[in-house]
Write a protein that holds these residues in place. Structure first.
Motif, short mmCIF file in Angstrom:
data_model
loop_
_atom_site.label_atom_id
_atom_site.label_comp_id
_atom_site.label_asym_id
_atom_site.label_seq_id
_atom_site.Cartn_x
_atom_site.Cartn_y
_atom_site.Cartn_z
N UNK A 279 -1.46 -3.58 -4.65
CA UNK A 279 -0.77 -4.99 -4.48
C UNK A 279 -0.27 -4.92 -3.07
N UNK A 280 -0.07 -5.84 -2.47
CA UNK A 280 0.16 -6.08 -1.01
C UNK A 280 1.55 -5.22 -0.99
N UNK A 281 2.41 -5.82 -1.76
CA UNK A 281 3.84 -5.48 -1.44
C UNK A 281 4.04 -3.73 -1.50
N UNK A 282 3.13 -3.09 -2.34
CA UNK A 282 3.18 -1.72 -2.49
C UNK A 282 3.08 -0.92 -1.17
N UNK A 283 2.35 -1.49 -0.21
CA UNK A 283 1.96 -0.84 0.98
C UNK A 283 0.66 0.02 0.97
N UNK A 284 0.31 0.69 -0.14
CA UNK A 284 -0.87 1.48 -0.39
C UNK A 284 -1.37 1.49 -1.87
N UNK A 285 -2.36 1.74 -2.19
CA UNK A 285 -2.90 1.73 -3.39
C UNK A 285 -1.99 2.79 -4.25
N UNK A 286 -1.75 2.63 -5.65
CA UNK A 286 -1.19 3.44 -6.56
C UNK A 286 -2.14 4.01 -7.64
N UNK B 185 1.94 6.29 -4.72
CA UNK B 185 1.03 5.66 -3.91
C UNK B 185 0.21 6.83 -3.07
N UNK B 186 -1.25 6.51 -2.93
CA UNK B 186 -2.06 7.47 -2.38
C UNK B 186 -1.29 8.04 -1.07
N UNK B 187 -1.50 9.32 -0.74
CA UNK B 187 -1.23 9.72 0.73
C UNK B 187 -1.83 9.18 1.84
#
Length: 97
Positions: free
Chosen positions: A18-25, A67-69
């Protein structure tokens, strides 16, 4: 379980973005029957399942709901970009990530 059984046991990792996450989870992960269930649910939901043992092995090290590194951004971004193009109707071979 012998090492050969462990090597044959499937692994699966599910990502959500989700865009608000900044990175995939990482939203699901497992091995053996849990991995089979993750894959089955993804396919039943019409979610693309990409097979990349190397990427899955790295993603298995990420904790659930984390989140993925940054080191994996490029590989996952290439996969997501390819997926978006396929969903838009392009026929392309999957990326080699």
């Amino acid at each position: 379980m012998s090492p050969t059984d462990a090597e044959r046991s499937p692994l699966a990792v599910a990502l959500a973005y989700q865009q608000e996450d900044g990175a995939p989870r990482v939203v699901a992960k497992g091995r053996g029957q849990i991995a089979r269930t993750i894959i089955e649910h993804a396919r039943d939901a019409g979610v693309y399942v990409h097979e990349s043992p190397e990427l899955v092995a790295l993603l298995m090290q990420v904790d659930m709901d984390e989140r993925i590194p940054p080191q994996l951004y490029l590989a996952v971004a290439e996969l997501l970009a390819w997926l978006y193009r396929v969903e838009a109707g392009e026929s392309l071979p999957p990326p080699q990530v």
